[in-house]
Enzyme design. Structure first.
Site, PDB file in Angstrom:
ATOM      1  N   VAL A 165       4.590   1.052   1.251  1.00  0.00           N
ATOM      2  CA  VAL A 165       4.863  -0.066   2.150  1.00  0.00           C
ATOM      3  C   VAL A 165       4.998  -1.342   1.338  1.00  0.00           C
ATOM      4  CG1 VAL A 165       4.055  -1.336   4.164  1.00  0.00           C
ATOM      5  CG2 VAL A 165       3.476   1.072   3.904  1.00  0.00           C
TER       6      VAL A 165
ATOM      7  N   GLY B  17       0.838   8.726   2.910  1.00  0.00           N
ATOM      8  CA  GLY B  17       1.438  10.045   2.815  1.00  0.00           C
ATOM      9  C   GLY B  17       2.921  10.048   3.111  1.00  0.00           C
ATOM     10  N   PHE B  18       3.387   9.022   3.784  1.00  0.00           N
ATOM     11  CA  PHE B  18       4.776   9.028   4.178  1.00  0.00           C
ATOM     12  C   PHE B  18       5.622   8.114   3.314  1.00  0.00           C
ATOM     13  CE2 PHE B  18       2.180   9.965   7.906  1.00  0.00           C
ATOM     14  CZ  PHE B  18       2.629  11.253   8.169  1.00  0.00           C
ATOM     15  N   GLY B  19       4.987   7.443   2.402  1.00  0.00           N
ATOM     16  CA  GLY B  19       5.754   6.570   1.537  1.00  0.00           C
ATOM     17  C   GLY B  19       5.042   5.262   1.284  1.00  0.00           C
TER      18      GLY B  19
ATOM     19  N   GLY C  63       0.840  -1.188   0.000  1.00  0.00           N
ATOM     20  CA  GLY C  63       0.000   0.000   0.000  1.00  0.00           C
ATOM     21  C   GLY C  63       0.871   1.232   0.000  1.00  0.00           C
TER      22      GLY C  63
ATOM     23  N   ASP D 154      -3.413  10.932  12.334  1.00  0.00           N
ATOM     24  CA  ASP D 154      -3.985  10.378  11.110  1.00  0.00           C
ATOM     25  C   ASP D 154      -4.611   9.017  11.381  1.00  0.00           C
ATOM     26  OD1 ASP D 154      -4.766  10.367   8.498  1.00  0.00           O
ATOM     27  OD2 ASP D 154      -2.808   9.789   7.685  1.00  0.00           O
TER      28      ASP D 154
ATOM     29  N   LYS E  76       8.466   0.116   5.329  1.00  0.00           N
ATOM     30  CA  LYS E  76       7.909   1.392   4.921  1.00  0.00           C
ATOM     31  C   LYS E  76       9.046   2.244   4.374  1.00  0.00           C
ATOM     32  CE  LYS E  76       4.402   4.367   5.985  1.00  0.00           C
ATOM     33  NZ  LYS E  76       3.149   4.264   6.673  1.00  0.00           N
TER      34      LYS E  76
END
Ligand SMILES: *[C@@H]1O[C@H](CO)[C@@H](O)[C@H](O)[C@H]1NC(C)=O
Ligand SMILES: *[C@@H]1O[C@H](CO)[C@@H](O)[C@H](O)[C@H]1NC(C)=O
Ligand SMILES: *[C@@H]1O[C@H](CO)[C@@H](O)[C@H](O)[C@H]1NC(C)=O
Ligand SMILES: *[C@@H]1O[C@H](CO)[C@@H](O)[C@H](O)[C@H]1NC(C)=O
Ligand SMILES: *[C@@H]1O[C@H](CO)[C@@H](O)[C@H](O)[C@H]1NC(C)=O
Length: 852
Positions: A547, A543-545, A540, A658, A561
């Site tokens: 996985v 927003g942070f990168g 998946g 989040d 991640k």
């Protein structure tokens, strides 16, 4: 009692005020001339406990109750007139001038409750610091001479020093019985009561039906409660003699509170309170798993949570009803294949088992194990035997001369004890005897007891032990019935210790002092494990990168991640943050196993979650039905606990920012684990409340103040949690929720139904037929409270956890929920579009700037 200074206690105050009319005066003694009325309370000398009138929930029923004085959140431990409430107004608790009894009368003078004894002299009533409410002669404080005590008449709670069990002198068998519901203290259906027959044990029953049994006391603990160890500050006591048979516990540390309570839905729970964390913590509970269910595997069956299916037949037995057995219904149990021959039978040792039901067992504390074996063998109806006390190598003898029920298998490291099962000679000699299709690898030994030669007189007792089976090392020894610990520990051990991954280095602090070691993992290892970040391995993106799933050389699964390159932090800063985050460990948080910082790459390595994320179940027509109500409720409670930990219990306060269904991952057993926490720290923002330019959050979950003003606090997480709860209950997404009237989002839809008294209709039909209406309603109410427009109207997570799990908390009425949907959030400067170019981030997490 009430500390007005603390802002975050505001909510607790509200709850308390629900119960207490006003606390103006308190007294220390009830005497013939001093009684207790309306808003007075009786206080114990050391101010540990308080007694007075209360009205639970929104009722107008008044009860006399005892609660902890030092705990803000009113927690009841005893109720006097549980089945005879005073209607509409409090009454008077006094020493009756007629018969010297302690009586509770209503405003018309009618007696609702009485100590109901015949008493002379000059009695007074006093509340002791252990929570015992006693009636004694005014000049006699000897506990032996108490005329009456509440500890002899418990309601749903067992306190330290209280005895659960039987007293020969008074004929009293003290036991606890649940409340009827969260706000109804009247006698409920569930009790936890000692059965003194045979080898005594405690049964949890619903009316006449047995749900669970503790197993008999084996000198160390209840045979069915392997977790029970007299670890400081607890001591557990079981006394069995002619005068009394009882179970009791005590605490050596006075700043710790603990209570054992039977809940109205049939759970037995031990809660503890440590002053430093200021919250009740669920320490233990039962029934815990399928094998705790009474007679799960029927007669001569044995239950093992580590096996699949959980039911097995004891050696020498086969399922009585194979068809039902194959359909995982073990209740018909097992039948013996071979024939017993009293003279030549032998005994098979079963290790680490919960002893069978022992109400008809025969106990002799003076026999040793050898004598016990001979005794059992001689009595042809004896089906098995065991030590009565396993401390100090084992003493005493129990024999079962009846069918064996409700045994379970524990892993070697957990507990249980040896049980000697009577089997025909043939079963001893022939390995892999019928009936045990599984070859579970449990160590088994067989012993033979020298038989009698003929029927003549007194014989020498000889015992020969033959080890016929080769001793196999139990492979299951390390696994754990609590399930989810197993794989996690394994994967960590793997990362830390396995020589096949030489690249993982232990890391210690620069200043020489040993710090928490976060494994640093080589980039090459990650590249190989994720097949060079192949699309096939992609789990998946957020927003942070992105996985990725990785598989290490020995087959261990991890989630990697790969952070977007512009995380805005230097390497050292990053490593320090990661180290902090990795220290956050809770069973409802995804565990961070390590990180990788090499070249331009920053990566976080997490434990892999078999069942992916909650949204993949919740919002999927086919998979939604896999989440029945019980599971949903467990998930809600688990998330609440995880979030509470982040907010309060961990060393530093973490605001998730989040929280949403796709950030809740599910492990093999569908336990929820929060992921992506601490990202705000890693990305360089850390204050408990702050105005931030870069708003990260997800539509539908953002609180109004966060979406509008970028203002975040723990209460914005609470808002997201509320949305999540309503989504879990309803199976519908808040974002993109359209009912017939598309003006309504999920929040207002739930609010509308709730206000119209149709709250139960919010529930997802996919959650099945079997649910507790009051649980569902409680979740909806809590969900609505969490999404209140104003942050100060929302509860904090400790209150939420309490409201979800405790019947002593009344849940306040929510007001109209806040909306952030439909309003356009403020524009931000463009510095916020920090996303990995190679991994376009679209739906999942949005920043306000691309506000769609
Ligand atoms: C009980 O509370 C009421 C209202 O707070 C007060 O007027 C009354 O005096 C109190 N009674 C006693 C006995 O303290
Ligand atoms: C008092 O005890 C007697 C007999 O022990 C019982 O019949 C009676 O109902 C009791 N009364 C109250 C008020 O509990
Ligand atoms: C069990 O055995 C230990 C040591 O042999 C003894 O101290 C203890 O009192 C025994 N417990 C019971 C319940 O008999
Ligand atoms: C008692 O418990 C408190 C809170 O956990 C702890 O701080 C204290 O050290 C304990 N005292 C003793 C004597 O163990
Ligand atoms: C076997 O033991 C049980 C339990 O002690 C007893 O009730 C029964 O009478 C015994 N039977 C024989 C034949 O001794």
């Amino acid at each position: 009692m009430i500390n007005t200074a603390h802002h975050h206690n505001h909510f607790r105050r509200l709850i308390c005020l629900f119960f207490i009319i006003s606390l103006t005066t308190s007294i220390n003694l009830i005497t013939p001339t001093q009684f207790l009325t309306g808003n007075q309370t009786l206080l114990s000398a050391g101010e540990q406990f308080e007694l007075g009138f209360f009205t639970p929930g929104n009722t107008n029923n008044y009860y006399i109750g005892i609660w902890y004085k030092q705990i803000d959140l009113q927690t009841f431990v005893w109720v006097a007139n549980r089945d005879k409430p005073l209607r509409n107004s409090p009454g008077i608790l006094k020493i009756s001038s007629d018969d010297n009894n302690l009586v509770l009368t209503d405003s018309t003078g009618k007696t609702l409750w009485s100590s109901n004894l015949s008493i002379n002299g000059n009695p007074v009533a006093e509340l002791l610091d252990n929570g015992n409410f006693i009636l004694r002669q005014s000049n006699d404080e000897d506990p032996e001479n108490y005329l009456w005590q509440s500890f002899d008449h418990p309601t749903d709670t067992m306190l330290p020093g209280m005895k659960l069990g039987w007293d020969a002198k008074s004929g009293l068998n003290r036991y606890i019985t649940s409340w009827k519901s969260i706000d109804d203290p009247s006698t409920g259906d569930y009790s936890f009561k000692l059965d003194i027959n045979g080898f005594p044990e405690i049964y949890l029953t619903k009316k006449q039906r047995i749900d669970y049994r503790s197993g008999p006391w084996n000198g160390l603990r209840f045979s069915g409660v392997p977790e029970m160890t007299s670890n400081s500050p607890f001591t557990f006591l079981f006394v069995m003699n002619q005068d009394e048979v009882f179970y009791s516990f005590d605490l050596s540390n006075t700043s710790v509170y603990s209570r054992l309570i039977i809940r109205h839905w049939g759970a037995l729970q031990r809660w503890t309170w440590i002053s430093t964390t200021s919250d009740w913590n669920l320490f233990w509970y039962a029934p815990k798993d399928q094998c705790d269910d009474y007679r799960e595997c029927g007669v001569y069956g044995i239950c093992d949570t580590n096996a699949s299916p959980v039911c097995k037949c004891l050696k020498g037995f086969v399922p009585r009803n194979l068809q039902a057995w194959n359909l995982r219904d073990g209740s018909d149990g097992c039948v013996r294949v071979g024939d017993l021959d009293c003279g030549s039978d032998g005994f098979l040792i079963l290790h680490n088992v919960k002893l069978p039901e022992s109400g008809t067992a025969f106990v002799d504390m003076n026999m040793n194990l050898n004598e016990c074996g001979v005794f059992c063998k001689r009595n042809c109806s004896c089906m098995g035997y065991s030590n009565a006390n396993i401390t100090g190598g084992g003493t005493g003898c129990v024999i079962w001369a009846a069918d064996l029920y409700d045994m379970r298998q524990y892993a070697a490291a957990e507990g249980g004890q040896d049980f000697y099962l009577r089997v025909p000679q043939g079963d001893l000699e022939q390995q892999g005897a019928v009936g045990s299709e599984d070859d579970s690898g449990k160590t088994e030994k067989i012993i033979k007891i020298a038989g009698f030669t003929g029927g003549i007189g007194i014989l020498l007792v000889g015992l020969a032990i033959f080890l016929l089976w080769r001793k196999r090392k139990s492979r299951n020894a390390q696994s754990n019935i609590l399930g989810n610990r197993g794989p996690k520990e394994r994967s960590q051990d793997f990362l830390l210790n396995t020589p096949t991954i030489p690249s993982i280095r232990e890391h210690s602090g620069e200043n020489g002092e040993e710090e928490f070691d976060l494994p640093l993992i080589d980039l090459s290892t990650i590249v190989i494990s994720t097949n060079n970040f192949s699309d096939a391995n992609k789990l998946g993106q957020g927003g942070f990168g992105c996985v990725y799933k990785g598989i290490l050389t020995e087959g261990e699964e991890i989630a990697v991640k790969r952070l977007s390159k512009s995380s805005g932090q230097g390497i050292e800063e990053f490593k320090n943050e990661v180290k902090l985050i990795a220290r956050l460990q809770h069973r409802n948080l995804v565990r961070l196993l390590g990180c990788c910082v090499e070249m331009e790459e920053k990566m976080l390595i997490y434990e892999y979650m078999e069942n992916k994320s909650l949204d993949s179940f919740l919002f999927n027509k086919d998979k939604g039905s896999l989440l029945d109500w019980q599971r949903r409720f467990k998930i809600i409670c688990g998330i609440a606990r995880g979030l509470l930990y982040l907010h309060q219990d961990s060393r530093f306060r973490i605001i998730h920012r989040d929280l949403k269904a796709s950030n809740i991952l599910l492990d093999k057993e569908m336990n929820p684990k929060i992921s992506d926490f601490g990202m705000a720290r890693i990305f360089g923002a850390d204050q408990t409340e702050a105005n931030t330019k870069r708003v990260v959050g997800t539509y539908g979950y953002m609180s109004p103040e966060y979406a509008m003003d970028g203002l975040f606090s723990v209460k914005s997480d609470v808002f997201s949690f509320g949305v999540l709860v309503l989504e879990i209950v309803s199976g519908k997404k808040n974002r993109g929720f359209y009912q017939t009237n598309n003006q309504l989002n999920l929040l207002s839809y739930a609010w509308k139904l709730y206000r119209e008294g149709r709250g139960i209709e919010v529930m997802d039909s996919a959650a099945g037929e079997s649910f507790s209406g009051s649980e569902v309603m409680r979740c909806i109410q809590v969900g609505l409270l969490c999404v209140q427009e104003h942050a100060e109207d929302r509860p904090n997570m400790s209150t939420v956890v309490l409201m979800l799990s405790s019947d002593c908390a009344s849940v306040p009425q929510p007001k109209h929920p806040g909306y952030c949907l439909g309003r356009r959030p403020v524009e931000n400067d463009s510095s916020s579009s920090k996303q990995d170019e190679s991994c376009t981030v679209n739906q999942v997490t949005v920043t306000v700037i691309d506000g769609r």
